[in-house]
Scaffold this active site. Structure first.
Site, PDB file in Angstrom:
ATOM      1  N   ARG A 111       0.868  -1.171   0.000  1.00  0.00           N
ATOM      2  CA  ARG A 111       0.000   0.000   0.000  1.00  0.00           C
ATOM      3  C   ARG A 111       0.906   1.222   0.000  1.00  0.00           C
ATOM      4  O   ARG A 111       2.058   1.159   0.458  1.00  0.00           O
ATOM      5  CB  ARG A 111      -0.900   0.012   1.238  1.00  0.00           C
ATOM      6  N   LYS A 134      -1.704  -2.225   7.562  1.00  0.00           N
ATOM      7  CA  LYS A 134      -3.127  -2.049   7.843  1.00  0.00           C
ATOM      8  C   LYS A 134      -3.581  -3.090   8.866  1.00  0.00           C
ATOM      9  O   LYS A 134      -3.234  -4.258   8.777  1.00  0.00           O
ATOM     10  CB  LYS A 134      -3.933  -2.203   6.553  1.00  0.00           C
ATOM     11  N   HIS A 175      -2.795   2.456  -5.595  1.00  0.00           N
ATOM     12  CA  HIS A 175      -3.297   1.130  -5.247  1.00  0.00           C
ATOM     13  C   HIS A 175      -3.423   0.225  -6.468  1.00  0.00           C
ATOM     14  O   HIS A 175      -3.459  -1.004  -6.326  1.00  0.00           O
ATOM     15  CB  HIS A 175      -4.652   1.258  -4.548  1.00  0.00           C
ATOM     16  N   ARG A 178      -0.680  -2.260  -6.580  1.00  0.00           N
ATOM     17  CA  ARG A 178      -0.887  -3.387  -5.659  1.00  0.00           C
ATOM     18  C   ARG A 178      -1.837  -4.408  -6.281  1.00  0.00           C
ATOM     19  O   ARG A 178      -1.588  -5.621  -6.207  1.00  0.00           O
ATOM     20  CB  ARG A 178      -1.440  -2.850  -4.341  1.00  0.00           C
ATOM     21  N   HIS A 236      -3.603  -9.781   3.763  1.00  0.00           N
ATOM     22  CA  HIS A 236      -5.052  -9.908   3.936  1.00  0.00           C
ATOM     23  C   HIS A 236      -5.357 -10.888   5.067  1.00  0.00           C
ATOM     24  O   HIS A 236      -4.819 -11.997   5.092  1.00  0.00           O
ATOM     25  CB  HIS A 236      -5.698 -10.435   2.649  1.00  0.00           C
ATOM     26  N   TYR A 254      -9.128 -11.009  -6.852  1.00  0.00           N
ATOM     27  CA  TYR A 254      -8.202 -10.903  -7.980  1.00  0.00           C
ATOM     28  C   TYR A 254      -8.362 -12.055  -8.973  1.00  0.00           C
ATOM     29  O   TYR A 254      -7.910 -11.951 -10.110  1.00  0.00           O
ATOM     30  CB  TYR A 254      -6.757 -10.828  -7.469  1.00  0.00           C
TER      31      TYR A 254
END
Length: 332
Positions: A135, A160, A266, A269, A292, A301
């Site tokens: 990120r 995050k 982003h 990414r 994640h 994705y």
């Protein structure tokens, strides 16, 4: 201007619970807005009716996104739960479900076109986003100590969700990263000569690591060109460059490249994850590299990977060649 005791109590609670500075600013913004919207009534004198009216105003008059509505509600719920000391129940409003968008991705050629119009530290940041799946804030927050050349990895510290993880270190970037570290060392040495040299860290780390904050290992890989005063602890330090600085350079590069897609930081990414899946990387590995917590976030994705369609061919591609050529000729 005099500070509001109530707002200061919210700020204190946010810092006690070690929320990030960005979250603190965002929550305080929405809490102030909520109070102003309701004619500066004290939150203890308000309840569900005022909250619902405020959220309806955001949705109808301000036309904010679902994510923004949810963020405003999170700030208000935090205020009532932890500062006012009251749970909000029976609210005629729930968190808005954001639409499920398929991410925009770039192929290798498009990435190369954009990078061709970027230089210096901005080029290096863009390649780190694409090559490591970072990120933007994770790339900008990277410190010298986070790069391990021997293990060929990069530590993402407090990403995050306040989670640490390791990601790939592109070997093609080693010379450029070493050159950037040399630049940081020279700038830091000059800061020390001028009586500065402190880097910015969260308050909890400042108390714990105060003695090593002038070490070069703790300096940001992409330091700001100016010194600033730490918003919590008041000491003079050098922060990292601002996200808007990179965004402006990226926007210029995209326009010059001729790439006809909406590209943000982003997007790199997204492209990193898609490229790995296209090359056969296990989805669990991709999940770990992206940081994640839920595999469902990574599975999005698979919707942009052509191979998932099991070789399905479009009916247009099955037309006889002569028909296709005839149609193309008439169109031209």
């Amino acid at each position: 201007m005099a500070k509001s005791p109530f707002i200061e109590s919210v700020r204190k609670e946010l810092r006690t619970r070690q929320y990030s500075y960005r979250t603190e600013k965002t929550y305080l913004h929405w809490i102030r807005y909520f109070i102003r919207f309701n004619d500066y009534k004290h939150p203890d004198m308000m309840g569900n009716a005022e909250i619902e009216r405020f959220l309806s105003h955001l949705a109808v008059n301000r036309e904010v996104s679902a994510a923004t509505q949810n963020l405003a509600l999170c700030a208000i719920i935090f205020m009532y739960r932890h500062v006012v000391g009251r749970e909000i129940e029976g609210l005629n409003y729930s968190y808005t479900r954001a639409p499920r968008n398929i991410p925009t991705v770039l192929d290798q050629e498009e990435v190369a076109k954009i990078l061709a119009h970027m230089t210096g530290k901005y080029w290096l940041i863009a390649v780190l986003l694409y090559g490591c799946g970072l990120r933007l804030q994770e790339a900008l927050s990277m410190r010298v100590k986070d790069i391990d050349f021997s293990l060929k990895s990069i530590l993402v510290f407090r990403g995050k969700g306040r989670k640490d993880r390791y990601t790939l270190l592109p070997q093609s970037l080693v010379p450029r990263l070493q050159a950037q570290i040399t630049y940081v060392e020279k700038r830091h040495a000059q800061d020390l000569v001028e009586g500065a040299g402190m880097t910015s860290v969260p308050s909890s780390l400042y108390r714990k690591y105060k003695g090593v904050m002038t070490d070069v290992a703790w300096q940001y890989l992409f330091p700001s060109t100016t010194l600033c005063r730490h918003p919590h602890d008041g000491y003079v330090c050098r922060h990292h460059i601002h996200a808007t600085s990179f965004a402006k350079q990226l926007r210029k590069a995209v326009l010059k490249s001729g790439v006809k897609k909406r590209v943000t930081a982003h997007t790199f990414r997204h492209s990193f994850a898609t490229r790995l899946l296209q090359k056969g990387t296990d989805i669990r590995t991709v999940q770990e590299l992206l940081g994640h917590s839920d595999l469902k976030k990574t599975e999005i994705y698979t919707h942009v990977v052509g191979d998932r369609r099991a070789g399905t061919t479009s009916p247009a591609d099955m037309l006889p060649g002569s028909k296709v050529e005839e149609a193309q000729a008439s169109y031209v």
